[in-house]
Motif scaffolding. Structure first.
Motif, mmCIF file in Angstrom:
data_model
loop_
_atom_site.group_PDB
_atom_site.id
_atom_site.type_symbol
_atom_site.label_atom_id
_atom_site.label_comp_id
_atom_site.label_asym_id
_atom_site.label_seq_id
_atom_site.Cartn_x
_atom_site.Cartn_y
_atom_site.Cartn_z
ATOM 1 N N LEU A 130 0.825 -1.210 0.000
ATOM 2 C CA LEU A 130 0.000 0.000 0.000
ATOM 3 C C LEU A 130 0.867 1.271 0.000
ATOM 4 C CD1 LEU A 130 -2.657 1.353 0.036
ATOM 5 C CD2 LEU A 130 -2.938 0.803 2.439
ATOM 6 N N LEU A 131 1.920 1.269 0.816
ATOM 7 C CA LEU A 131 2.819 2.425 0.850
ATOM 8 C C LEU A 131 3.436 2.640 -0.540
ATOM 9 C CD1 LEU A 131 4.567 1.748 4.284
ATOM 10 C CD2 LEU A 131 2.895 3.538 3.775
ATOM 11 N N PHE A 132 3.789 1.544 -1.144
ATOM 12 C CA PHE A 132 4.349 1.541 -2.479
ATOM 13 C C PHE A 132 3.383 2.168 -3.493
ATOM 14 C CE2 PHE A 132 6.745 -0.852 -5.711
ATOM 15 C CZ PHE A 132 7.995 -0.614 -5.203
ATOM 16 N N SER A 133 2.150 1.699 -3.478
ATOM 17 C CA SER A 133 1.131 2.231 -4.406
ATOM 18 C C SER A 133 0.910 3.712 -4.165
ATOM 19 C CB SER A 133 -0.227 1.541 -4.193
ATOM 20 O OG SER A 133 -0.093 0.170 -4.208
ATOM 21 N N ARG A 134 0.867 4.088 -2.883
ATOM 22 C CA ARG A 134 0.614 5.476 -2.534
ATOM 23 C C ARG A 134 1.714 6.391 -3.078
ATOM 24 N NH1 ARG A 134 -4.035 6.965 -2.478
ATOM 25 N NH2 ARG A 134 -3.036 8.945 -2.058
ATOM 26 N N ALA A 140 1.409 10.829 -9.229
ATOM 27 C CA ALA A 140 0.446 10.954 -10.335
ATOM 28 C C ALA A 140 -0.442 12.179 -10.142
ATOM 29 C CB ALA A 140 -0.402 9.686 -10.452
ATOM 30 N N GLN A 141 -0.707 12.532 -8.881
ATOM 31 C CA GLN A 141 -1.502 13.730 -8.595
ATOM 32 C C GLN A 141 -0.878 14.983 -9.191
ATOM 33 O OE1 GLN A 141 -2.553 14.596 -4.559
ATOM 34 N NE2 GLN A 141 -3.571 12.619 -4.279
ATOM 35 N N GLY A 142 0.451 14.956 -9.282
ATOM 36 C CA GLY A 142 1.145 16.131 -9.790
ATOM 37 C C GLY A 142 1.026 16.285 -11.293
ATOM 38 N N GLY B 143 4.114 7.963 -21.219
ATOM 39 C CA GLY B 143 4.066 9.408 -21.051
ATOM 40 C C GLY B 143 2.701 9.961 -20.671
ATOM 41 N N GLU B 144 1.717 9.095 -20.454
ATOM 42 C CA GLU B 144 0.395 9.586 -20.082
ATOM 43 C C GLU B 144 0.170 9.399 -18.592
ATOM 44 O OE1 GLU B 144 -3.502 9.339 -22.423
ATOM 45 O OE2 GLU B 144 -2.255 7.672 -23.109
ATOM 46 N N ILE B 145 -0.369 10.408 -17.927
ATOM 47 C CA ILE B 145 -0.496 10.361 -16.479
ATOM 48 C C ILE B 145 -1.741 9.610 -16.021
ATOM 49 C CG2 ILE B 145 -1.817 12.491 -16.048
ATOM 50 C CD1 ILE B 145 1.455 11.637 -14.303
ATOM 51 N N GLU B 146 -2.837 9.694 -16.785
ATOM 52 C CA GLU B 146 -4.128 9.164 -16.318
ATOM 53 C C GLU B 146 -4.091 7.650 -16.044
ATOM 54 O OE1 GLU B 146 -6.275 10.846 -15.090
ATOM 55 O OE2 GLU B 146 -8.090 9.610 -14.992
ATOM 56 N N LEU B 151 -4.132 3.153 -12.162
ATOM 57 C CA LEU B 151 -3.542 1.889 -11.702
ATOM 58 C C LEU B 151 -3.007 2.008 -10.268
ATOM 59 C CD1 LEU B 151 -3.120 -1.014 -12.707
ATOM 60 C CD2 LEU B 151 -0.777 -0.396 -13.256
ATOM 61 N N ALA B 152 -2.446 3.161 -9.926
ATOM 62 C CA ALA B 152 -1.943 3.345 -8.556
ATOM 63 C C ALA B 152 -3.094 3.270 -7.559
ATOM 64 C CB ALA B 152 -1.204 4.682 -8.434
#
Lengths: 332, 332
Positions: A130-134, A140-142, B143-146, B151-152
């Protein structure tokens, strides 16, 4: 003050010195990193809050997030991207610690029960995952792809380093080169990623700062491996020669084997008790191997400083040099 | 033909039917997925090639990559982004299987030794971590963020599902709602991600196809939990009631408890042997609980079909309905 307290206080002083050198905003950024780590733990339900919360808040020195900050520029300039990068690198680090403790069946880390000791293997495995995924969700939020590419690369190398270590277990004929490659994969690459992600956030020289970070990480691992032989257990929290008992051949033993012909017959599998390990540690020390390993680490730290790009400011250079010196001082 | 062969052949037929319905290019895309999985294993050194290579190539039905393909559009149109998405989803799936086997101390998977059985816990843990990292590295290349964000998110939910399952262990008072939420986290979200990533690659309705995928995944898990009670072991490769022995309370037991008052005194911890588990499975079956659970699954499959967006083509709709029916047929 115990030896352990002295060591931990030296490390804290070194982190403190870097934080001051990073400028007033560094404290602010590092506080945001802490807040975000805390929020992440509580966002994911009661079980995770309990387990990951403890893992995350037990904290440690936060050396990698600090490295992200000062690699971005000095004085450190606050930005969401910088906080996210620092959090992501620390989450990957925390994930590997939680998984390492499953392997080592460790009971304590940083003076608190490990996740595996408190919750069992399933909890520890899932908490690490989970820490890894987070970490990746955070980046990705960025919305930027490059930090994700760099961190995924580093996370893969960490796992490769673990696999390499296991493949080399009990093999006293392992070469210096292979040992150093293992240090690079196990520790160097995440320090590299910390510097690279900082450099991306600060629009700096990603490759140059990355090479600096990688070498600092290798030196860090080298000196950690020396400490495993010297102890004392009150400082390291584990018996002297824990690596040897585990079948992990490190530079002190490799150098000792090259210096003491009587060690050639060594079968590491026959070293089974803490007392036997302590005897072997004494034999390694007697060859002068620890001094050789320490000097190698100092050489790598010097190389690291030499990798610092010409383009960085004098303030950033001296702060990154403080980080480099701090790695050495921690073990002096 | 054994029962196990019959089941596996039914699953293979269902996958085959979907592949045909997806159009001629589906086979080509799925072949590229296989090639990429193979290449990934060999890119990472001998140890990984040995362990992950076996995990990856042992294969399974590749249901998630196929779902990525047909969620992207029918006929399936070949693209690098599609192959990357399909590979990434399957890598996350493979990573969880390798880690699950560490927890369950499983010896065999798909008729081959598990990574943990062949290499031990360290190898299995690191192999899972590596497959996990590679999934994100694979997507980052695009190169795509979505897709990375999606997946995360899913990977985090998988771990949360594991934590929830452990938190609920041995608790026979767990609610249907909580059980279904666990199915969603453990299985639904990765099916959802498969459809979402396909929809991103095919510029389709990400939310609608995602909801379809999530429900298919929940139904898949529900029917798997029914199969744990019905067996037979020759088909499932584990004793009947393996979940019960493990302390995992699933819908068949929840429904049986609501139907047979004499089960109220059940202490799951006292069910310790395969024989005791088989007796409990018979008692569950006698209450009619299995039929209730099966019907619930069929209802969820119908809901899934109802979630299919109005915007998709008739060909894509009928292919996705084939996937939905295949999940049910696998267990009929």
């Amino acid at each position: 003050m115990s030896v352990s307290q002295a060591a931990s206080s030296a490390a804290a002083e070194s982190v403190q010195a870097v934080t001051v050198a990073g400028g007033a905003e560094t404290t602010l950024v590092m506080r945001r990193v802490e807040e975000r780590m805390g929020a992440l733990a509580s966002e994911h339900g009661a079980t995770l809050a309990r387990h990951a919360g403890e893992t995350i808040s037990a904290g440690g020195k936060r050396l990698r997030p600090l490295l992200v900050c000062v690699a971005a520029g000095v004085p450190v300039v606050q930005s969401d991207a910088l906080v996210r990068a620092a959090v992501a690198v620390e989450l990957v680090h925390a994930a590997t610690l939680v998984h390492d403790d499953v392997i080592d069946r460790a009971d304590l880390r940083r003076g608190r029960p490990t996740v595996v000791a408190a919750g069992g293997r399933l909890i520890a495995l899932a908490t690490g995952d989970l820490l890894f995924s987070r970490a990746f969700a955070e980046l990705a939020q960025g919305g930027e792809i490059e930090p994700i590419r760099l961190l995924a690369q580093a996370a893969g190398s960490l796992a490769e380093g673990e696999l390499m270590q296991r493949a080399d277990s009990w093999d006293v004929n392992v070469s210096r080169e292979r040992y150093l490659e293992r240090c690079r994969l196990k520790t160097g690459v995440l320090f590299r990623a910390a510097c690279e992600l900082g450099a991306v956030a600060g629009a700096g020289d990603v490759d140059g700062l990355g090479r600096f970070g990688e070498r600092i990480g290798i030196a860090f691992q080298l000196l950690d491996d020396v400490l495993d032989v010297t102890g004392p257990p009150e400082r390291t929290g584990k018996p002297r020669g824990a690596d040897l008992l585990d079948g992990t051949v490190t530079l002190p033993l490799i150098e000792a084997l090259a210096r003491d012909a009587s060690l050639a017959q060594l079968d590491l599998r026959e070293v089974r008790t803490a007392d036997q390990a302590a005897v072997l540690c004494d034999r390694i020390e007697a060859t002068g191997a620890l001094q050789v390993a320490r000097e190698h680490a100092l050489g790598v730290v010097a190389e690291a400083k030499g990798e610092l790009p010409a383009s960085i400011s004098a303030a950033q250079r001296s702060t990154l040099e403080l980080v480099a010196d701090g790695v050495v001082e921690r073990y002096s």
